[in-house]
Design a protein around this motif. Sequence first.
Motif, mmCIF file in Angstrom:
data_model
loop_
_atom_site.group_PDB
_atom_site.id
_atom_site.type_symbol
_atom_site.label_atom_id
_atom_site.label_comp_id
_atom_site.label_asym_id
_atom_site.label_seq_id
_atom_site.Cartn_x
_atom_site.Cartn_y
_atom_site.Cartn_z
ATOM 1 N N SER A 68 32.847 -6.218 52.613
ATOM 2 C CA SER A 68 31.806 -5.369 53.195
ATOM 3 C C SER A 68 32.161 -3.899 53.055
ATOM 4 O O SER A 68 31.308 -3.063 52.722
ATOM 5 C CB SER A 68 31.624 -5.728 54.674
ATOM 6 O OG SER A 68 30.702 -4.871 55.294
ATOM 7 N N TRP A 69 33.443 -3.577 53.279
ATOM 8 C CA TRP A 69 33.870 -2.177 53.123
ATOM 9 C C TRP A 69 33.741 -1.731 51.678
ATOM 10 O O TRP A 69 33.281 -0.623 51.388
ATOM 11 C CB TRP A 69 35.322 -2.052 53.588
ATOM 12 C CG TRP A 69 35.918 -0.708 53.323
ATOM 13 C CD1 TRP A 69 35.780 0.429 54.070
ATOM 14 C CD2 TRP A 69 36.742 -0.346 52.217
ATOM 15 N NE1 TRP A 69 36.459 1.471 53.509
ATOM 16 C CE2 TRP A 69 37.070 1.029 52.355
ATOM 17 C CE3 TRP A 69 37.249 -1.032 51.124
ATOM 18 C CZ2 TRP A 69 37.864 1.694 51.448
ATOM 19 C CZ3 TRP A 69 38.052 -0.355 50.204
ATOM 20 C CH2 TRP A 69 38.348 0.984 50.376
ATOM 21 N N GLN A 82 31.675 -2.693 49.468
ATOM 22 C CA GLN A 82 30.281 -2.503 49.080
ATOM 23 C C GLN A 82 29.695 -1.207 49.637
ATOM 24 O O GLN A 82 28.576 -0.841 49.284
ATOM 25 C CB GLN A 82 29.453 -3.705 49.554
ATOM 26 C CG GLN A 82 29.797 -4.998 48.834
ATOM 27 C CD GLN A 82 29.713 -4.851 47.317
ATOM 28 O OE1 GLN A 82 28.651 -4.600 46.770
ATOM 29 N NE2 GLN A 82 30.860 -4.984 46.648
ATOM 30 N N ARG A 83 30.437 -0.527 50.469
ATOM 31 C CA ARG A 83 29.997 0.785 50.971
ATOM 32 C C ARG A 83 30.700 1.932 50.277
ATOM 33 O O ARG A 83 30.554 3.082 50.664
ATOM 34 C CB ARG A 83 30.242 0.877 52.484
ATOM 35 C CG ARG A 83 29.426 -0.120 53.302
ATOM 36 C CD ARG A 83 29.446 0.229 54.781
ATOM 37 N NE ARG A 83 30.771 0.217 55.339
ATOM 38 C CZ ARG A 83 31.372 -0.857 55.834
ATOM 39 N NH1 ARG A 83 30.732 -2.014 55.836
ATOM 40 N NH2 ARG A 83 32.591 -0.797 56.341
ATOM 41 N N GLN A 84 31.481 1.617 49.224
ATOM 42 C CA GLN A 84 32.185 2.637 48.464
ATOM 43 C C GLN A 84 31.416 2.933 47.175
ATOM 44 O O GLN A 84 30.830 2.035 46.573
ATOM 45 C CB GLN A 84 33.617 2.178 48.119
ATOM 46 C CG GLN A 84 34.414 1.691 49.308
ATOM 47 C CD GLN A 84 34.475 2.706 50.432
ATOM 48 O OE1 GLN A 84 34.857 3.856 50.206
ATOM 49 N NE2 GLN A 84 34.099 2.295 51.633
ATOM 50 N N TYR A 85 31.424 4.176 46.778
ATOM 51 C CA TYR A 85 30.709 4.584 45.568
ATOM 52 C C TYR A 85 31.596 5.504 44.728
ATOM 53 O O TYR A 85 32.443 6.234 45.253
ATOM 54 C CB TYR A 85 29.410 5.317 45.924
ATOM 55 C CG TYR A 85 28.414 4.466 46.662
ATOM 56 C CD1 TYR A 85 27.471 3.714 45.969
ATOM 57 C CD2 TYR A 85 28.426 4.399 48.060
ATOM 58 C CE1 TYR A 85 26.548 2.925 46.644
ATOM 59 C CE2 TYR A 85 27.512 3.613 48.738
ATOM 60 C CZ TYR A 85 26.575 2.875 48.031
ATOM 61 O OH TYR A 85 25.687 2.093 48.699
ATOM 62 N N ARG A 104 28.805 0.948 42.652
ATOM 63 C CA ARG A 104 29.114 0.563 44.020
ATOM 64 C C ARG A 104 30.326 -0.363 43.991
ATOM 65 O O ARG A 104 30.365 -1.323 43.214
ATOM 66 C CB ARG A 104 27.949 -0.160 44.684
ATOM 67 C CG ARG A 104 28.253 -0.568 46.140
ATOM 68 C CD ARG A 104 27.023 -0.954 46.899
ATOM 69 N NE ARG A 104 26.422 -2.178 46.375
ATOM 70 C CZ ARG A 104 25.301 -2.719 46.888
ATOM 71 N NH1 ARG A 104 24.683 -2.124 47.888
ATOM 72 N NH2 ARG A 104 24.817 -3.822 46.369
ATOM 73 N N SER A 151 33.656 -3.489 40.933
ATOM 74 C CA SER A 151 32.486 -2.620 41.105
ATOM 75 C C SER A 151 31.370 -3.089 40.182
ATOM 76 O O SER A 151 31.611 -3.792 39.191
ATOM 77 C CB SER A 151 32.843 -1.162 40.793
ATOM 78 O OG SER A 151 33.239 -1.027 39.430
ATOM 79 N N TYR A 171 25.260 0.677 40.082
ATOM 80 C CA TYR A 171 24.283 0.723 41.167
ATOM 81 C C TYR A 171 23.064 1.573 40.791
ATOM 82 O O TYR A 171 21.936 1.215 41.121
ATOM 83 C CB TYR A 171 24.943 1.289 42.424
ATOM 84 C CG TYR A 171 24.014 1.386 43.614
ATOM 85 C CD1 TYR A 171 23.716 0.259 44.373
ATOM 86 C CD2 TYR A 171 23.425 2.603 43.974
ATOM 87 C CE1 TYR A 171 22.868 0.337 45.468
ATOM 88 C CE2 TYR A 171 22.567 2.688 45.056
ATOM 89 C CZ TYR A 171 22.290 1.560 45.804
ATOM 90 O OH TYR A 171 21.450 1.649 46.879
ATOM 91 N N ASN A 193 30.088 8.776 50.024
ATOM 92 C CA ASN A 193 28.921 7.941 50.274
ATOM 93 C C ASN A 193 27.912 8.172 49.159
ATOM 94 O O ASN A 193 28.140 8.977 48.240
ATOM 95 C CB ASN A 193 28.302 8.248 51.647
ATOM 96 C CG ASN A 193 28.108 9.740 51.860
ATOM 97 O OD1 ASN A 193 27.535 10.433 51.022
ATOM 98 N ND2 ASN A 193 28.613 10.254 52.982
ATOM 99 N N LEU A 194 26.775 7.478 49.236
ATOM 100 C CA LEU A 194 25.763 7.584 48.188
ATOM 101 C C LEU A 194 25.162 8.977 48.139
ATOM 102 O O LEU A 194 24.843 9.485 47.056
ATOM 103 C CB LEU A 194 24.673 6.529 48.425
ATOM 104 C CG LEU A 194 23.584 6.429 47.346
ATOM 105 C CD1 LEU A 194 24.189 6.146 45.986
ATOM 106 C CD2 LEU A 194 22.574 5.352 47.714
#
Length: 428
Positions: A348-349, A351-354, A367, A379, A382, A408-409
């Motif tokens: 989950s963590w 999938q919040r990295q970009y 992502r 990765s 995205y 972040n995005l």
Amino acid sequence: MTLQLRYAAISDVGKVRKDNQDSGYAGPWLLAVCDGVGGAARGDLASSTAVQQLRNLDDPPEPEHTAEELVSQVAGALHRAHDRIAELVEHDPALSSTSTTATVGLFDGEQLAIGHVGDSRAYLFREQGLTQLTHDHTFVQTLIDDGRITETEARYHPHRNLILKAIDGQREAEPDLFVVPLQAGDRLMLCSDGVCGVLDDGRIADVLTGGSADYAAVELVRASLEAGSSDNVTCIVADVVEAPADDAVDPDEVAEPQLVGAAAELRRRRLFKGHRSGDTGELEPIVVDDDAEGLPAGAIPDDPLDPDIREALRYAPRSPRRFVWLRRVLVIAILAGLLWVAAAAAWSWAQRQYFVGVDGNVVTVFRGLNTSFAGIDLSTPYMRTDLAVADLPTYDARQVEQGVTQSNLTDARHYIDTLASHAGTGAE
């Protein structure tokens, strides 16, 4: 001395960091913010050590002093902070990577002598206008000075945290030293880059426009966290006001100095250490009553069991443990559950990295993590852009090919916009 300071200081660990490596001090004659660098190398220790040295300046000025003498006091205190950190590094080489910024203002009732090293900042708010008093000692500031990037682009530059000057106990940093004349109605603000790194001058000025010093300090920290600051956030606000006559001063209204951040936390830890630096010492021996079975004080009574009985008990067969297999199954199930929870949390963590990289010679937002494990990429693409790597300047192209991690995005989109503005310029 016709002026005095009314001040407020606050420091917050922020939403990302585990510990606070900022330290701040606000007193009648001194304002100081230090931002520790080093992470595991104890940046908190560096910043708190520097503040503890600087706070010795918080005394009324000598009569008939000059501005040069005031500046010399600030320079001397910064030098002593350097020497004290050098002593800590010599005692523990593991601290050799630690350092701290320092922005300090010494007040004498009419003017402020400022000493500055690093990227913490000092501002002056006067007649609804904001002036940045200090100049950042950072790599991106050199790019701004050369006209290669703008202030807005600097906020999203991948090397925005690269500091060129700091107090590290190894290389003597030459501080910026100067004097700022003050007048009643001025408002001073000192902060770590957790504030100025996310709030532009317009937003800072809006906050400083109204309210008390306490309100402004709290609001700046709140606004910084809401703006997405990923660093510790420390802010000191001080209002310059007319000093009352000596006979009009109420001792109960005189503000106490304020110590915040790592310096305050480490000081509390020292105050509450146990006996012998944490050792509780030896317990007093239990003394047997003189009248107990006619034994003298301090004597240990004989074993009440007969030796033969004691031996029989020692080798007597024990009852077999029940449900051993069930306990083992439960332990395995719990461990498996913990591993699954940890894996799910890690996924989950991730999938919040970009990061911004290259996919088919096109600049793309990915992502996940910019790495692979056992030959598997961690990765996925995205968002593809219409920006070709070939259109970028050499420096930007190399950075993107290696992958540029973003918080972040939104930061990733800002970075894409910055790349697009550089495309076709031919800048190296």
